[in-house]
Write an enzyme that holds these catalytic residues in place. Structure first.
Site, PDB file in Angstrom:
ATOM      1  NE  ARG A  52      -2.287   1.061   3.649  1.00 50.81           N
ATOM      2  CZ  ARG A  52      -3.213   1.046   4.720  1.00 50.81           C
ATOM      3  NH1 ARG A  52      -4.522   0.832   4.521  1.00 50.81           N
ATOM      4  NH2 ARG A  52      -2.562   1.085   5.626  1.00 50.81           N
ATOM      5  CD  GLU A 182     -11.998   5.755   5.164  1.00 45.21           C
ATOM      6  OE1 GLU A 182     -11.406   4.852   5.384  1.00 45.21           O
ATOM      7  OE2 GLU A 182     -11.711   6.796   4.486  1.00 45.21           O
ATOM      8  CG  LEU A 207      -6.617   3.707   3.633  1.00 45.87           C
ATOM      9  CD1 LEU A 207      -5.894   4.330   2.665  1.00 45.87           C
ATOM     10  CD2 LEU A 207      -6.222   3.851   5.246  1.00 45.87           C
TER      11      LEU A 207
HETATM   12  N1  PMP Z   1      -9.431   4.360   7.085  1.00 45.17           N
HETATM   13  C1  PMP Z   1      -8.649   5.542   7.528  1.00 45.17           C
HETATM   14  C2  PMP Z   1      -9.167   7.064   7.390  1.00 45.17           C
HETATM   15  C3  PMP Z   1      -7.522   5.258   8.295  1.00 45.17           C
HETATM   16  O1  PMP Z   1      -7.017   6.418   8.895  1.00 45.17           O
HETATM   17  C4  PMP Z   1      -7.343   3.898   8.822  1.00 45.17           C
HETATM   18  C5  PMP Z   1      -5.814   3.588   9.478  1.00 45.17           C
HETATM   19  N2  PMP Z   1      -4.774   3.832   8.793  1.00 45.17           N
HETATM   20  C6  PMP Z   1      -7.864   2.833   8.341  1.00 45.17           C
HETATM   21  C7  PMP Z   1      -9.361   3.305   7.574  1.00 45.17           C
HETATM   22  C8  PMP Z   1      -7.781   1.365   8.311  1.00 45.17           C
HETATM   23  O2  PMP Z   1      -6.524   0.897   7.820  1.00 45.17           O
HETATM   24  P1  PMP Z   1      -5.591  -0.128   8.307  1.00 45.17           P
HETATM   25  O3  PMP Z   1      -6.451  -1.506   8.511  1.00 45.17           O
HETATM   26  O4  PMP Z   1      -4.729  -0.373   7.373  1.00 45.17           O
HETATM   27  O5  PMP Z   1      -4.918   0.407   9.638  1.00 45.17           O
END
Ligand code: PMP
Length: 287
Positions: A52, A182, A207
């Site tokens: 990523r 989200e 994301l």
């Molecule tokens: N959405 C946002 C806006 C975030 O900041 C995060 C955390 N980095 C996530 C989703 C979750 O991503 P991850 O599972 O890769 O931590």
């Protein structure tokens, strides 16, 4: 023990660790980052996080500061020097330091790389799993490239603080059509009244969380029925379970949204069974 940070080739005590005043991360939020969990001295889902990172860098036409092998060596070294067994590392790459000017700097400008790590007491997450958390909803007000993990997090900072000021712990973005986007730092999932596990598609507008991707693997192994589709704030309020996924919390139950209780107000069993299976299914890399 003093904490150690890696900054552009050097391992430094936090008190001495700094970037240039004209770093583009500082001046323009012209940078990207990753946060990765460490559990039982194992890095969780490192490959997906570094994939990523590569994607975020390439979407912003930014150079990588080093190849993956070298970066993994530095990540491990930072974790070792900080004696992290349970916790996280944080990695940030910016377009480097250059005389302030919106245009990209000269092509030979070295990117900035900062890596920090910290221990986190696992009992803090356990408490959240037992009690669940309260959230508020906020109107989506971010740019349309939130699929890039950029350090431009001002809307997220304001949303989280708004939640705290309202006596809640976190915030969920809702778009103008009432669709759940989200959390301010997590992805959102619901379990519908008929037992389907639902999370919105990650092609755009959110994301693509690494935890989200691995939870899809977990759900498949548990033979849960999963639907990747949009759902509304109303669907969320009527859900049997609502939970967040993120690298820092794995799978955190949400028991209240805007002061309204979800289901019976207690964390649900789908969230806990996903959590129980998560670490087995995730990729694990030794420090
Ligand atoms: N959405 C946002 C806006 C975030 O900041 C995060 C955390 N980095 C996530 C989703 C979750 O991503 P991850 O599972 O890769 O931590």
């Amino acid at each position: 023990m003093s904490r150690i940070a890696y900054v552009n080739g050097q391992y430094l005590p936090h008190t001495d660790a700094a970037v240039h005043v004209e770093d583009r991360g500082f001046q323009f939020a012209d940078g990207v980052y990753e946060v990765c969990e460490v559990r039982n001295s194992l890095i969780v889902d490192l490959t997906r996080h570094l994939d990523r990172l590569d994607r975020s860098l390439s979407e912003l036409r930014m150079a990588s500061p080093m190849d993956r092998k070298a970066m993994t060596v530095v990540i491990r070294e930072v974790l070792r020097r900080n004696r992290v067994r349970n916790g996280i590392f944080y990695l940030q790459v910016t377009r480097g330091a250059a005389r302030r000017d919106h245009f990209f700097p000269a092509a030979d400008t070295a990117p900035t790389l900062v890596i920090t790590a910290k221990s986190v007491d696992p009992s803090i997450a356990r408490k959240k799993y037992e009690t669940g958390i309260k959230v508020i909803t906020v109107a989506e007000n971010r740019w349309d490239r939130v699929d890039i993990k950029s350090v431009g997090l001002l809307p997220n900072v304001l949303a989280k603080q708004q939640a705290r000021d309202a006596g809640a712990q976190d915030a969920i973005y809702i778009d103008r059509n009432g669709i759940v986007m989200e959390g301010a730092s997590s992805n959102v999932w619901i379990v519908t009244p008929d037992g389907a596990l639902v999370t919105r598609p990650a092609e755009h507008g959110i994301l693509r969380g690494i935890t989200r991707t691995t939870v899809l693997d977990v759900a498949a192994s548990l033979q849960l029925s999963v639907e990747e589709r949009e759902f509304t704030a109303e669907d969320m309020l009527a859900a049997r379970e609502v939970f967040f996924t993120s690298a820092t919390g794995t799978c955190v139950p949400i028991i209240e949204v805007d002061g309204k209780t979800i289901a019976n107000g207690h964390p649900g069993t789908v969230a806990s069974s996903i959590r129980d299976a998560f670490f087995d299914i995730a990729e694990k890399t030794a420090i």
